[in-house]
Design a protein around this motif. Structure first.
Motif, PDB file in Angstrom:
ATOM      1  N   ALA A  85      44.952   8.544 -35.438  1.00 16.66           N
ATOM      2  CA  ALA A  85      44.255   8.685 -36.721  1.00 16.66           C
ATOM      3  C   ALA A  85      45.013   9.642 -37.642  1.00 16.66           C
ATOM      4  O   ALA A  85      45.262   9.334 -38.815  1.00 16.66           O
ATOM      5  CB  ALA A  85      42.828   9.180 -36.491  1.00 16.66           C
ATOM      6  N   ALA A  86      45.393  10.792 -37.123  1.00 15.13           N
ATOM      7  CA  ALA A  86      46.113  11.785 -37.931  1.00 15.13           C
ATOM      8  C   ALA A  86      47.433  11.199 -38.427  1.00 15.13           C
ATOM      9  O   ALA A  86      47.873  11.467 -39.550  1.00 15.13           O
ATOM     10  CB  ALA A  86      46.359  13.051 -37.117  1.00 15.13           C
TER      11      ALA A  86
ATOM     12  N   ILE B 172      48.096   8.112 -39.211  1.00 13.03           N
ATOM     13  CA  ILE B 172      47.875   7.209 -40.344  1.00 13.03           C
ATOM     14  C   ILE B 172      47.565   8.029 -41.606  1.00 13.03           C
ATOM     15  O   ILE B 172      48.074   7.741 -42.691  1.00 13.03           O
ATOM     16  CB  ILE B 172      46.748   6.206 -40.026  1.00 13.03           C
TER      17      ILE B 172
ATOM     18  N   ILE C 250      43.135   9.136 -29.522  1.00 14.24           N
ATOM     19  CA  ILE C 250      42.559   8.429 -30.677  1.00 14.24           C
ATOM     20  C   ILE C 250      42.810   9.249 -31.937  1.00 14.24           C
ATOM     21  O   ILE C 250      43.251   8.726 -32.965  1.00 14.24           O
ATOM     22  CB  ILE C 250      41.035   8.227 -30.469  1.00 14.24           C
ATOM     23  N   GLY C 251      42.551  10.540 -31.837  1.00 11.36           N
ATOM     24  CA  GLY C 251      42.740  11.431 -32.978  1.00 11.36           C
ATOM     25  C   GLY C 251      44.199  11.513 -33.398  1.00 11.36           C
ATOM     26  O   GLY C 251      44.513  11.649 -34.585  1.00 11.36           O
TER      27      GLY C 251
ATOM     28  N   ASN D 105      43.006   2.538 -33.606  1.00  7.90           N
ATOM     29  CA  ASN D 105      43.621   2.874 -34.890  1.00  7.90           C
ATOM     30  C   ASN D 105      44.960   2.172 -35.109  1.00  7.90           C
ATOM     31  O   ASN D 105      45.461   2.156 -36.240  1.00  7.90           O
ATOM     32  CB  ASN D 105      43.734   4.386 -35.044  1.00  7.90           C
TER      33      ASN D 105
END
Lengths: 272, 377
Positions: free
Chosen positions: B63-64, B66, B59-60, B90
């Motif tokens: 996110a990073a 984007i 998930i991270g 995301n």
């Protein structure tokens, strides 16, 4: 002359969504004073948040602002900072967003010691969804999903951040408004991952379920529980029972992540 | 000058294709069978001043990705089934905020942990329907190492051109096979960069449709200040619940891909012109299908191969045309009928569609396809 907040507020975006008596606006004003005191250029500053009442803060501030998914602020912000280390990256959000659904990203941002500042507005509750208990709700407290009292023990956000490797950790309260900008400014100036926990209040969803009859009662609670770290040094364990330390709780120097990655680039290019 | 030639694994080719396209940021999380993409880029990106970060979870990583893309970087992540499930949150965020990003998803057996080292083609529906809400979907399904390189470049081009996440989904066989690859020279394959703003910062709106269905995207830290949110938004980027704006924006987001299908879709027709039976296949399965078609032709069966290179958008109109003159379609796939269902859905009952489904971690072999051809009367 009164401080001019409009310099950093987006025209036409007020009034904010926060309820009367909520402390988030006090924190936002503290952040703006801190940014102004450091002369942060708005176009070089990115404010990142997750989901929740506190996470609506970036929308009001005239910078590059990124309102992300629930709990993910630290991960999105890490991407921004890694790709463009010259930007000032500030995160904000609530206790549920940051320590429950976002707990993993939070501890790893601490561990990497990436140069960003995370302002956590801790009002002990999920406000936007109507008052469910968070990992910071005190044991025994009433929330919409703990009608018989909260069985869960809570997190100490500051201790969690220190344990995970954050190199600057401070705590203030929404009552001690004049201190907020100083803590945030010092956090932004610190090179590394800095965490500023602001004890906040939610009269709408927490106060009314937990015998705080007014906003003033909730503010008085913040006033009463807060003990500055310096004052605490002279107090006994008995006197400190039920109190919360405020001020700069932890400050150490450690290698900063984007600087360490710049060295990786140097090594890779030297070996090419 | 002779071109650079190498013997590469599919995942390695994807990484090099990304570099060719100008990728300068990778965020990922280790997962079999896609990890080699991350390994290659951890070594190669810093050499060109790019950034590699291994995040705390899938998930991270998305996110990073984007966050980095919003600073103007071309960005890539790689994953596989369970990671794709986690990234969907995301991916939806990238869809609604219209942030370019490329996701390599190597298809392994599923659902859940499934068969981490076994091939599969069962994520193609996840590419379109995995994240909630209506959103555009672009999914590429290459069949060789060379094509994986080239389609990765195209994935970046499409992401940048249409401001949307693009998925490239090799099955595990394509991702892990080794083949000869000829590297294109710089400039030989077109490389597209996103359209930046042409107005000064004070006039900039991140979703300004006066520039068309794909508005220019400024970079954070370039002098432009703007707001990005996962809430339904207005042209200036701020949230809205106004019915007519939400409706128009949602429709535009989907339209920017659907109205440009002709530019995005890609397929290969092999011996389809006079074919009585057409095999619709993609990825490694299309290689068995080509072998089967050649064998069938030797035996007097008029067989053809319709090879999907883009799975989404799906070439519905062309298959409908072909369906009017064939006796039947055969759809071999390493899942329980995902492509078969889509083919049935677009040919209006003009011809039977006979599926061959394997989810046992083994590839579909040409004999299975040849046998199925005998059922087409």
């Amino acid at each position: 002359m009164a401080f001019d907040y409009d310099k950093y507020i987006r025209p036409g975006k007020l009034p904010h969504i926060w309820c009367p008596g909520c402390g988030h606006g006090i924190v936002m004003k503290g952040l703006i004073r801190a940014m102004d005191s450091l002369n942060l250029k708005k176009e070089d500053t990115c404010i990142v948040s997750g989901i929740g009442c506190a996470s609506r803060l970036p929308g009001y501030i005239d910078c590059c602002t990124l309102h992300t998914a629930h709990g993910r602020a630290a991960a999105f912000a890490t991407g921004v900072k890694m790709a463009k280390p010259e930007m000032n990256v500030i995160l904000c959000g609530g206790d549920g967003d940051g320590t429950a659904i976002g707990g993993n990203h939070f501890i790893h941002a601490c561990r990497r010691n990436i140069n960003m500042t995370y302002i956590i507005m801790n009002n002990y509750i999920y406000g936007m969804t109507g008052g469910q208990f968070s990992p910071c709700t005190p044991t025994g407290a009433k929330a919409s999903t703990t009608p018989y009292g909260n069985p869960d023990p809570g997190f100490d956000i500051a201790k969690l951040a220190i344990g995970a490797g954050a190199t600057f950790v401070a705590r203030g309260t929404a009552y001690h408004a004049a201190q907020i900008d100083k803590l945030i400014a010092e956090a932004i100036q610190h090179k590394g991952f800095s965490v500023v926990e602001i004890l906040d209040d939610c009269p709408t969803t927490y106060g009314r379920r937990n015998k705080y009859r007014s906003v003033i009662d909730m503010m008085n609670r913040l006033k009463e529980v807060a003990v500055p770290v310096k004052a605490a040094e002279k107090m006994t364990a008995e006197q400190l029972e039920g109190k919360v330390l405020t001020g700069v709780l932890h400050k150490v120097e450690k290698p900063e992540y984007t600087e360490e990655y710049a060295k990786v680039i140097q090594r890779a290019q030297a070996a090419k | 000058m002779a071109k650079k030639v190498a013997f590469l694994q599919g995942n390695e080719a994807a990484a090099h294709g990304a570099l060719y396209a100008g990728c300068r940021f990778f965020a990922g999380y280790p997962i079999t069978p896609s990890t080699e993409v991350a390994e290659v880029l951890s070594a190669e990106l810093p050499k060109v001043g790019g950034k590699f970060i291994q995040m705390e979870d899938e998930i991270g990583a998305m996110a990073a990705l984007i966050g980095a893309s919003l600073t103007g970087s071309k960005v890539l992540t790689s994953t596989s089934g369970p990671g794709l499930s986690l990234k969907q949150e995301n991916i939806g965020y990238a869809c609604i905020t219209e942030v370019p990003a490329v996701i390599v998803n190597v298809m392994r057996g599923g659902p859940s942990t499934g068969m981490p080292t076994g091939p599969s083609q069962s994520d193609v529906m996840c590419a379109k329907w995995g994240t909630h809400g209506d959103h555009p979907a672009i999914c590429l399904v290459p069949a060789s190492v060379q094509e994986l390189f080239e389609e990765t470049v195209r994935a970046f081009n499409l992401a940048e051109k249409y401001r949307t996440p693009v998925m490239i989904m090799p099955d595990e066989i394509v991702a892990h096979m080794r083949e000869r690859i000829v590297f294109p020279e710089p400039g030989e394959i077109e490389v597209v960069d996103r359209k930046g703003p042409s107005v000064p910062p004070e006039q900039y709106k991140p979703y300004d449709t006066s520039f068309g269905d794909v508005p220019p995207l400024a970079a954070f830290g370039s002098g432009y200040k703007f707001h990005v949110t996962g809430l339904n938004k207005m042209q200036d980027g701020f949230p809205t619940t106004k019915a007519e704006i939400v409706q128009a924006e949602e429709e535009r987001q989907v339209r920017k891909v659907e109205a440009n299908k002709a530019d995005i879709m890609k397929w290969e027709e092999y011996l389809c012109d006079d074919a009585d039976v057409i095999v619709v296949a993609f990825g490694s399965t299309s290689r068995s299908a080509r072998f089967a078609v050649n064998e069938a032709r030797k035996n007097g069966i008029k067989a053809g191969l319709f090879r999907l290179i883009t799975f989404w958008p799906f070439p519905e109109e062309r298959l409908l045309e072909l369906s009017k003159k064939v006796k039947g379609f055969i759809t071999p796939e390493m899942n329980l009928g995902m492509c078969t269902g889509v083919v049935k859905g677009c040919i209006e009952g003009n011809a039977p569609v006979l599926g061959i489904f394997r989810v046992d971690g083994e590839p579909i072999n040409p004999d299975q396809i040849l046998d199925k051809m005998k059922e087409v009367k």
